[in-house]
Design a protein around this motif. Structure first.
Motif, PDB file in Angstrom:
ATOM      1  N   ALA A   1       0.785  -1.257  -0.007  1.00  0.00           N
ATOM      2  CA  ALA A   1       0.116   0.094   0.071  1.00  0.00           C
ATOM      3  C   ALA A   1       0.752   1.171  -0.222  1.00  0.00           C
ATOM      4  O   ALA A   1       0.509   2.207  -0.796  1.00  0.00           O
ATOM      5  CB  ALA A   1      -0.935   0.099   1.124  1.00  0.00           C
ATOM      6  N   ILE A   2       1.981   1.243   0.702  1.00  0.00           N
ATOM      7  CA  ILE A   2       2.812   2.537   0.835  1.00  0.00           C
ATOM      8  C   ILE A   2       3.576   2.643  -0.511  1.00  0.00           C
ATOM      9  O   ILE A   2       3.634   3.660  -0.917  1.00  0.00           O
ATOM     10  CB  ILE A   2       3.850   2.086   2.003  1.00  0.00           C
ATOM     11  N   ILE A   3       3.911   1.729  -1.064  1.00  0.00           N
ATOM     12  CA  ILE A   3       4.708   1.717  -2.371  1.00  0.00           C
ATOM     13  C   ILE A   3       3.675   2.243  -3.535  1.00  0.00           C
ATOM     14  O   ILE A   3       4.110   3.235  -4.328  1.00  0.00           O
ATOM     15  CB  ILE A   3       5.156   0.405  -2.737  1.00  0.00           C
ATOM     16  N   GLU A   4       2.505   1.650  -3.611  1.00  0.00           N
ATOM     17  CA  GLU A   4       1.596   1.943  -4.763  1.00  0.00           C
ATOM     18  C   GLU A   4       0.951   3.216  -4.659  1.00  0.00           C
ATOM     19  O   GLU A   4       0.749   3.817  -5.566  1.00  0.00           O
ATOM     20  CB  GLU A   4       0.445   0.664  -4.780  1.00  0.00           C
ATOM     21  N   PHE A   5       0.594   3.583  -3.330  1.00  0.00           N
ATOM     22  CA  PHE A   5      -0.027   5.030  -3.100  1.00  0.00           C
ATOM     23  C   PHE A   5       1.211   5.916  -3.190  1.00  0.00           C
ATOM     24  O   PHE A   5       0.820   7.097  -3.940  1.00  0.00           O
ATOM     25  CB  PHE A   5      -0.648   4.920  -1.696  1.00  0.00           C
ATOM     26  N   GLY A   6       2.479   5.663  -3.052  1.00  0.00           N
ATOM     27  CA  GLY A   6       3.455   6.373  -3.290  1.00  0.00           C
ATOM     28  C   GLY A   6       3.827   7.019  -4.656  1.00  0.00           C
ATOM     29  O   GLY A   6       4.359   7.954  -5.046  1.00  0.00           O
TER      30      GLY A   6
ATOM     31  N   ILE B   1       2.587   9.412   4.531  1.00  0.00           N
ATOM     32  CA  ILE B   1       1.541   8.651   5.079  1.00  0.00           C
ATOM     33  C   ILE B   1       2.021   8.479   6.680  1.00  0.00           C
ATOM     34  O   ILE B   1       3.237   8.224   7.038  1.00  0.00           O
ATOM     35  CB  ILE B   1       1.649   7.232   4.566  1.00  0.00           C
ATOM     36  N   ARG B   2       0.736   8.722   7.460  1.00  0.00           N
ATOM     37  CA  ARG B   2       0.959   8.581   8.623  1.00  0.00           C
ATOM     38  C   ARG B   2       0.655   7.260   9.644  1.00  0.00           C
ATOM     39  O   ARG B   2       0.845   6.476  10.474  1.00  0.00           O
ATOM     40  CB  ARG B   2       0.200   9.619   9.511  1.00  0.00           C
ATOM     41  N   ALA B   3      -0.510   6.911   8.663  1.00  0.00           N
ATOM     42  CA  ALA B   3      -0.992   5.301   9.358  1.00  0.00           C
ATOM     43  C   ALA B   3      -1.858   4.697   8.310  1.00  0.00           C
ATOM     44  O   ALA B   3      -2.296   5.180   7.260  1.00  0.00           O
ATOM     45  CB  ALA B   3      -2.002   5.824  10.725  1.00  0.00           C
ATOM     46  N   ILE B   4      -2.068   3.521   8.567  1.00  0.00           N
ATOM     47  CA  ILE B   4      -2.763   2.366   7.576  1.00  0.00           C
ATOM     48  C   ILE B   4      -3.573   1.583   8.230  1.00  0.00           C
ATOM     49  O   ILE B   4      -3.216   1.065   9.166  1.00  0.00           O
ATOM     50  CB  ILE B   4      -1.589   1.852   6.836  1.00  0.00           C
ATOM     51  N   HIS B   5      -4.861   1.383   7.554  1.00  0.00           N
ATOM     52  CA  HIS B   5      -5.631   0.328   7.973  1.00  0.00           C
ATOM     53  C   HIS B   5      -6.149  -0.272   6.795  1.00  0.00           C
ATOM     54  O   HIS B   5      -6.780   0.298   6.114  1.00  0.00           O
ATOM     55  CB  HIS B   5      -6.766   0.810   8.909  1.00  0.00           C
ATOM     56  N   ALA B   6      -6.120  -1.921   6.573  1.00  0.00           N
ATOM     57  CA  ALA B   6      -6.676  -2.292   5.494  1.00  0.00           C
ATOM     58  C   ALA B   6      -7.901  -2.951   5.883  1.00  0.00           C
ATOM     59  O   ALA B   6      -8.208  -3.272   7.040  1.00  0.00           O
ATOM     60  CB  ALA B   6      -5.427  -3.577   4.966  1.00  0.00           C
ATOM     61  N   THR B   7      -8.773  -3.254   5.071  1.00  0.00           N
ATOM     62  CA  THR B   7     -10.106  -4.036   5.257  1.00  0.00           C
ATOM     63  C   THR B   7      -9.582  -5.425   5.461  1.00  0.00           C
ATOM     64  O   THR B   7      -8.553  -6.022   5.087  1.00  0.00           O
ATOM     65  CB  THR B   7     -11.006  -4.028   4.077  1.00  0.00           C
ATOM     66  N   GLN B   8     -10.603  -6.280   6.004  1.00  0.00           N
ATOM     67  CA  GLN B   8     -10.217  -7.697   6.480  1.00  0.00           C
ATOM     68  C   GLN B   8      -9.835  -8.502   5.295  1.00  0.00           C
ATOM     69  O   GLN B   8      -8.992  -9.285   5.280  1.00  0.00           O
ATOM     70  CB  GLN B   8     -11.544  -7.882   6.982  1.00  0.00           C
ATOM     71  N   ASN B   9     -10.577  -8.231   4.145  1.00  0.00           N
ATOM     72  CA  ASN B   9     -10.653  -9.181   2.893  1.00  0.00           C
ATOM     73  C   ASN B   9      -9.206  -8.630   2.104  1.00  0.00           C
ATOM     74  O   ASN B   9      -8.932  -9.112   0.966  1.00  0.00           O
ATOM     75  CB  ASN B   9     -11.827  -9.190   2.117  1.00  0.00           C
ATOM     76  N   GLY B  10      -8.598  -7.337   2.609  1.00  0.00           N
ATOM     77  CA  GLY B  10      -7.469  -6.951   1.800  1.00  0.00           C
ATOM     78  C   GLY B  10      -7.731  -6.206   0.571  1.00  0.00           C
ATOM     79  O   GLY B  10      -6.791  -5.763  -0.310  1.00  0.00           O
ATOM     80  N   GLN B  11      -9.074  -6.070   0.320  1.00  0.00           N
ATOM     81  CA  GLN B  11      -9.226  -5.233  -1.200  1.00  0.00           C
ATOM     82  C   GLN B  11      -9.042  -3.871  -1.079  1.00  0.00           C
ATOM     83  O   GLN B  11      -9.128  -3.303  -2.088  1.00  0.00           O
ATOM     84  CB  GLN B  11     -10.965  -5.577  -1.378  1.00  0.00           C
ATOM     85  N   ALA B  12      -9.145  -3.257   0.007  1.00  0.00           N
ATOM     86  CA  ALA B  12      -9.304  -1.641   0.240  1.00  0.00           C
ATOM     87  C   ALA B  12      -8.239  -1.486   1.537  1.00  0.00           C
ATOM     88  O   ALA B  12      -8.151  -2.200   2.502  1.00  0.00           O
ATOM     89  CB  ALA B  12     -10.524  -1.166   0.521  1.00  0.00           C
ATOM     90  N   THR B  13      -7.550  -0.359   1.047  1.00  0.00           N
ATOM     91  CA  THR B  13      -6.566   0.053   2.238  1.00  0.00           C
ATOM     92  C   THR B  13      -6.722   1.640   2.349  1.00  0.00           C
ATOM     93  O   THR B  13      -6.539   2.411   1.520  1.00  0.00           O
ATOM     94  CB  THR B  13      -5.139  -0.195   1.826  1.00  0.00           C
ATOM     95  N   PHE B  14      -7.141   1.859   3.778  1.00  0.00           N
ATOM     96  CA  PHE B  14      -7.108   3.369   4.055  1.00  0.00           C
ATOM     97  C   PHE B  14      -5.905   3.959   4.669  1.00  0.00           C
ATOM     98  O   PHE B  14      -5.313   3.239   5.532  1.00  0.00           O
ATOM     99  CB  PHE B  14      -8.410   3.707   4.965  1.00  0.00           C
TER     100      PHE B  14
ATOM    101  N   GLU C   1      -4.197  15.848   7.010  1.00  0.00           N
ATOM    102  CA  GLU C   1      -5.531  15.693   7.362  1.00  0.00           C
ATOM    103  C   GLU C   1      -6.419  15.119   6.129  1.00  0.00           C
ATOM    104  O   GLU C   1      -7.364  15.017   6.248  1.00  0.00           O
ATOM    105  CB  GLU C   1      -6.170  16.798   7.930  1.00  0.00           C
ATOM    106  N   ARG C   2      -5.743  14.735   5.180  1.00  0.00           N
ATOM    107  CA  ARG C   2      -6.339  14.149   3.980  1.00  0.00           C
ATOM    108  C   ARG C   2      -6.437  12.596   4.231  1.00  0.00           C
ATOM    109  O   ARG C   2      -5.733  12.239   5.209  1.00  0.00           O
ATOM    110  CB  ARG C   2      -5.840  14.431   2.574  1.00  0.00           C
TER     111      ARG C   2
END
Length: 142
Positions: A42-47, A55-68, A74-75
């Protein structure tokens, strides 16, 4: 001591069965690891999509299909998996609506500018869902 031929075959069959079970377990473990969200990816692709964002923090969904991703200004970032491809989005906190969700590990998110992203997002823990909801609403201050 010589073993009868029947015992030799039983030993060979037992060893082959044990090797087969070991192989199946290793294959299952590899598949489980592939399904787990990878924060490094997620860090590499979003970067790649937004190189100027920290990036300050990351949380992925349980199935790994989305990462916030909580960004430095504050974005909020969102990376959605489409097989081997990823779509990255960046939102201003407060632009997103949260609707009633069925449980504490799920967020019902409405993206006014990107209706195709609307839906239920399930997280592994209620704490992860709460963090992401705070990011999305613009209520998280450090």
């Amino acid at each position: 001591m010589d073993l009868p031929v029947e015992w030799s075959w039983l030993i060979v069959i037992g060893a082959a069965s044990a090797a087969g079970l070991f192989y199946l377990r290793m294959t299952q473990r590899a598949e489980e690891e592939q399904r787990m969200p990878d924060p490094g990816l997620a860090i590499i692709e979003f970067g790649r999509a937004f190189p100027e964002e920290a990036i300050r923090a990351i949380h992925a969904t349980q199935n790994g299909q989305a990462t916030f991703l909580r960004l430095h200004d504050e974005r909020v970032g969102l990376m959605v998996s489409h097989g081997a491809h990823y779509a990255c989005y960046r939102f201003e906190a407060g632009q997103i609506r949260l609707d009633h969700a069925p449980d504490t590990q799920t967020l019902a998110i409405v993206f006014p500018q990107f209706a195709k992203l609307d839906g239920l997002y399930h997280f592994a823990t209620p704490e992860a869902a709460a963090d992401v909801s705070l990011w999305l609403l613009g209520s998280f201050r450090t």
